[in-house]
Each structure stands twice: as structure tokens, then as C-alpha cells.
Design an enzyme around this catalytic site. Sequence first.
Site, PDB file in Angstrom:
ATOM      1  N   ASP A  19      -6.086 -11.779  -8.676  1.00  0.00           N
ATOM      2  CA  ASP A  19      -5.030 -11.854  -9.682  1.00  0.00           C
ATOM      3  C   ASP A  19      -5.455 -11.060 -10.911  1.00  0.00           C
ATOM      4  OD1 ASP A  19      -3.130 -12.542 -11.569  1.00  0.00           O
ATOM      5  OD2 ASP A  19      -3.061 -14.656 -10.987  1.00  0.00           O
ATOM      6  N   GLY A  49       0.769  -1.243   0.000  1.00  0.00           N
ATOM      7  CA  GLY A  49       0.000   0.000   0.000  1.00  0.00           C
ATOM      8  C   GLY A  49       0.793   1.283   0.000  1.00  0.00           C
ATOM      9  N   LYS A  97       6.487   0.304 -13.288  1.00  0.00           N
ATOM     10  CA  LYS A  97       7.792  -0.296 -13.012  1.00  0.00           C
ATOM     11  C   LYS A  97       8.109  -1.315 -14.093  1.00  0.00           C
ATOM     12  CE  LYS A  97       8.249  -3.134  -9.433  1.00  0.00           C
ATOM     13  NZ  LYS A  97       8.375  -3.428  -7.993  1.00  0.00           N
ATOM     14  N   TRP A 108       2.236   3.052  -2.419  1.00  0.00           N
ATOM     15  CA  TRP A 108       1.824   4.018  -3.444  1.00  0.00           C
ATOM     16  C   TRP A 108       0.437   4.570  -3.156  1.00  0.00           C
ATOM     17  CZ3 TRP A 108       3.564   2.880  -9.149  1.00  0.00           C
ATOM     18  CH2 TRP A 108       4.962   2.869  -9.197  1.00  0.00           C
ATOM     19  N   ASP A 158      -4.463  -6.052  -6.021  1.00  0.00           N
ATOM     20  CA  ASP A 158      -3.275  -6.878  -5.837  1.00  0.00           C
ATOM     21  C   ASP A 158      -3.716  -8.302  -5.534  1.00  0.00           C
ATOM     22  OD1 ASP A 158      -0.063  -6.038  -5.078  1.00  0.00           O
ATOM     23  OD2 ASP A 158      -0.721  -8.074  -4.625  1.00  0.00           O
TER      24      ASP A 158
END
Length: 209
Positions: A99, A63, A164, A65, A83
Site C-alpha cells: 500500500d 501491468g 489519472k 502501463w 501496487d
Amino acid sequence: MGKKKRSASSSRWLNEHFSDQFVQKAHKQKLRSRAYFKIDEIQQTDKLFKQGMTVVDLGAAPGGWSQYVVSQIGGKGRVIACDILEMDPIVGVDFLQGDFRDENVLNALLARVGEDKVDVVMSDMAPNFSGMPSVDIPRAMYLVELALDMCKQVLASKGSFVVKVFQGEGFDEYLREIRSLFDVVKVRKPEASRGRSREVYIVATGYKG
């Protein structure tokens, strides 16, 4: 039966982790994770988040971000987070555990977003690493492709994307694709990102969709 001995690499990682200044700062400030400082540095440079925005956070747990973004967008903003792992509640964050690769989870996430487009999509997703780049990099690239697909479905015109990405096979092609979809694209390596890590953050603004 004795305890299983840690590998040299895992022991090195643990030593680096607990001596890391950003891990220590996160613990001291009661933050969810050191990732908080990565997105803070990106915000200081790129000014992605403003009051009242709607933001999608992929790979959100634990958590860091989401916690940071809530502080930037205020009470009228929304964070929709997802998540596969559990995440303790954060005021102002609508969290879906599941997922993201599963179509049913994706549809549930899209339902939470609703009809309105979002201002920012951000992804800190990463696979479980095996230590074999030939396996890990394709897995990581698959996740970032899914994040970009999410952008194409929900991101507003002129919106922003931060993701990312691990440098390796497929990185250059992915970067080219993002550059074709956004007005301005930067590659960032925040100070809080470990120097030995292949991770970088692509920050894209001005979505052309």
C-alpha cells in the site's frame, strides 16, 4: 441459496466492459489491460518515454502501463512499479507489492529507486469506489496528491509526470499546483478512457525541481 442478483449499475458496467473495443483488443493482443492503449495514445501525443529511461509506475496492477513502457525504454531502461494488488512478473519491471499510503512501503519504494533521480513518474492509482462522489473524489484526490509528493522526492529536473485524476472537488487546485511545478501541462482524455468516466490524465513535462 440462490445467487445474489447484480445491481443494474454493475450489470451495465459488465456489459460495457466486455463489449468495449479496447478490452477486446487487449485480450486479442494478450495485453495486461485496456490501460495499455491509454498510455500508448499519450505517448503518441506527448513523447514521454525514450530508450534508457527510469520510470516509476504507481498503481501498476495488472501491468498495462508497465508492459507498454518496457517496450519504449528498452533493455537499458528501468521500471519500478508499485501496487497494493498482486501483479504477474514483467521482464524489465521491478515490482513492489504494498500500500503506497503506508510509510514502510513508500520507504521500500524509495530504496528501490536509489540515489539517482527518475525520468518519469506515472500514476494510474484509483480508490475503491463507493458510488458516492462526496466520498470517492476526496479519496482519489488524496492518492494523486501522494503521487505528486513522490515526484517532488524522485523526479529529475525536466522530468515528466502523468497522472489519472477524477474531475470534481479539488481538481482545479491540483491542476494549478502542477502548473506551478512544470513547464508544460496538458489535460488528456484518451480514446480508450470511457466517455462516462470522470477520469482524465494530466500530462506534465519540464519539471522545475
